[in-house]
Design an enzyme around this catalytic site. Structure first.
Site, PDB file in Angstrom:
ATOM      1  N   HIS A 161      -6.266   1.456  -3.665  1.00 37.04           N
ATOM      2  CA  HIS A 161      -5.296   1.034  -2.645  1.00 37.04           C
ATOM      3  C   HIS A 161      -4.890  -0.409  -2.907  1.00 37.04           C
ATOM      4  O   HIS A 161      -5.559  -1.135  -3.649  1.00 37.04           O
ATOM      5  CB  HIS A 161      -5.903   1.182  -1.234  1.00 37.04           C
ATOM      6  N   CYS A 172       0.813  -1.223   0.000  1.00 38.00           N
ATOM      7  CA  CYS A 172       0.000   0.000   0.000  1.00 38.00           C
ATOM      8  C   CYS A 172       0.844   1.270   0.000  1.00 38.00           C
ATOM      9  O   CYS A 172       0.604   2.200  -0.784  1.00 38.00           O
ATOM     10  CB  CYS A 172      -0.983  -0.012   1.175  1.00 38.00           C
ATOM     11  N   HIS A 211      -2.184   1.274   6.974  1.00 37.65           N
ATOM     12  CA  HIS A 211      -2.648   1.195   5.586  1.00 37.65           C
ATOM     13  C   HIS A 211      -2.819   2.600   5.026  1.00 37.65           C
ATOM     14  O   HIS A 211      -3.116   3.550   5.764  1.00 37.65           O
ATOM     15  CB  HIS A 211      -3.977   0.432   5.526  1.00 37.65           C
TER      16      HIS A 211
END
Length: 257
Positions: free
Chosen positions: A223, A159, A211
């Site tokens: 993402h 990510c 994240h």
């Protein structure tokens, strides 16, 4: 100080000096680093651009002295474009991934005579002024790229590697990990104020940011989670329609450009 330059297309950066150790990131061709500790098979390094630490296997880089490094950096910087490119000699060639930064001389050769490698391929066309108009198109070109912990390329990406790579193509520098990226930029106070290219960060049950994703608009995010994917996002977090549940809890949104 001793320095090194990665001389392969893409190599693992390990947490410890062993192949079984966690891959914390990857080092791309041409990236420069300080050599901290040399062992029989592995070398501890600090990447100059991001200060990221790890171990690289010996044989995957070349040592440089101060003059070598200064000469390399006098070349013309380019970033390999989305279609990739190759470095070649009369007898060999290898492919480079999108986002690789090179310093080339007037003959399109890597600006280190000891390597003797010439570049042929696409060149990243974007500037910082094009961020808002083109960031979504570039990010969406990565859709369905497989997730890879520590990955930084179209062959596998995580990510924060994804956000770092996309931003770098617009001359915007981000640190390597999501929690480090969250420490930069300006906070976007309300979801309704989100703009394309803003980064949204998400935390775990302990409150640690784990994240990050790139906003395509105020309620759509791209993402890397199992793969690079597009999902809906609101004040609660990311909603995965396939699983019919929220998968990530929103912590903060930041703007960098």
């Amino acid at each position: 100080m001793k320095y090194g330059i990665c001389t392969l297309a893409l190599v693992p950066l390990r947490l410890e000096q062993a192949h079984r150790s966690e891959m914390v990131s990857q080092v791309l061709f041409g990236e420069l680093f300080e050599i901290l500790d040399e062992q029989a098979d592995w070398t501890s390094i600090r990447l100059l651009e991001t200060d990221y630490l790890g171990w690289i296997q010996n044989g995957q880089f070349q040592e440089l002295n101060d003059l070598d490094m200064q000469h390399y950096l006098t070349g013309t910087p380019i970033i390999v474009g989305r279609k990739g490119g190759v470095l070649f000699t009369n007898t060999a060639q290898f492919q480079l991934c999108h986002g690789t930064k090179l310093y080339l001389d007037a003959a399109n050769t890597v600006n280190l005579s000891s390597l003797g490698l010439t570049y042929q391929g696409s060149i990243n066309p974007f500037t910082r002024n094009q961020f808002e108009t083109d960031v979504s198109r570039l990010a969406l070109s990565y859709k369905d790229t497989p997730y890879l912990w520590g990955g930084r390329s179209q062959w596998g990406i995580d990510c924060s590697g994804f956000s770092q790579l996309i931003y770098s193509c617009f001359d915007l520098s981000l640190p390597r990990d999501a929690y480090q990226q969250a420490e930069m930029g300006q906070t976007v106070d309300f979801v309704s104020e989100i703009r394309v290219g803003d980064l949204a960060f998400f935390d775990n049950a302990e409150g640690r940011i784990t994240h990050v994703g790139i906003m395509l608009d105020r309620d759509t995010i791209i993402h890397a989670s199992a793969k690079v994917r597009v999902d809906r996002m609101d004040t609660e977090g990311i909603f995965n329609a396939e699983q019919n549940r929220y998968t990530h809890k929103l912590r903060i949104v930041k703007r960098y450009n």
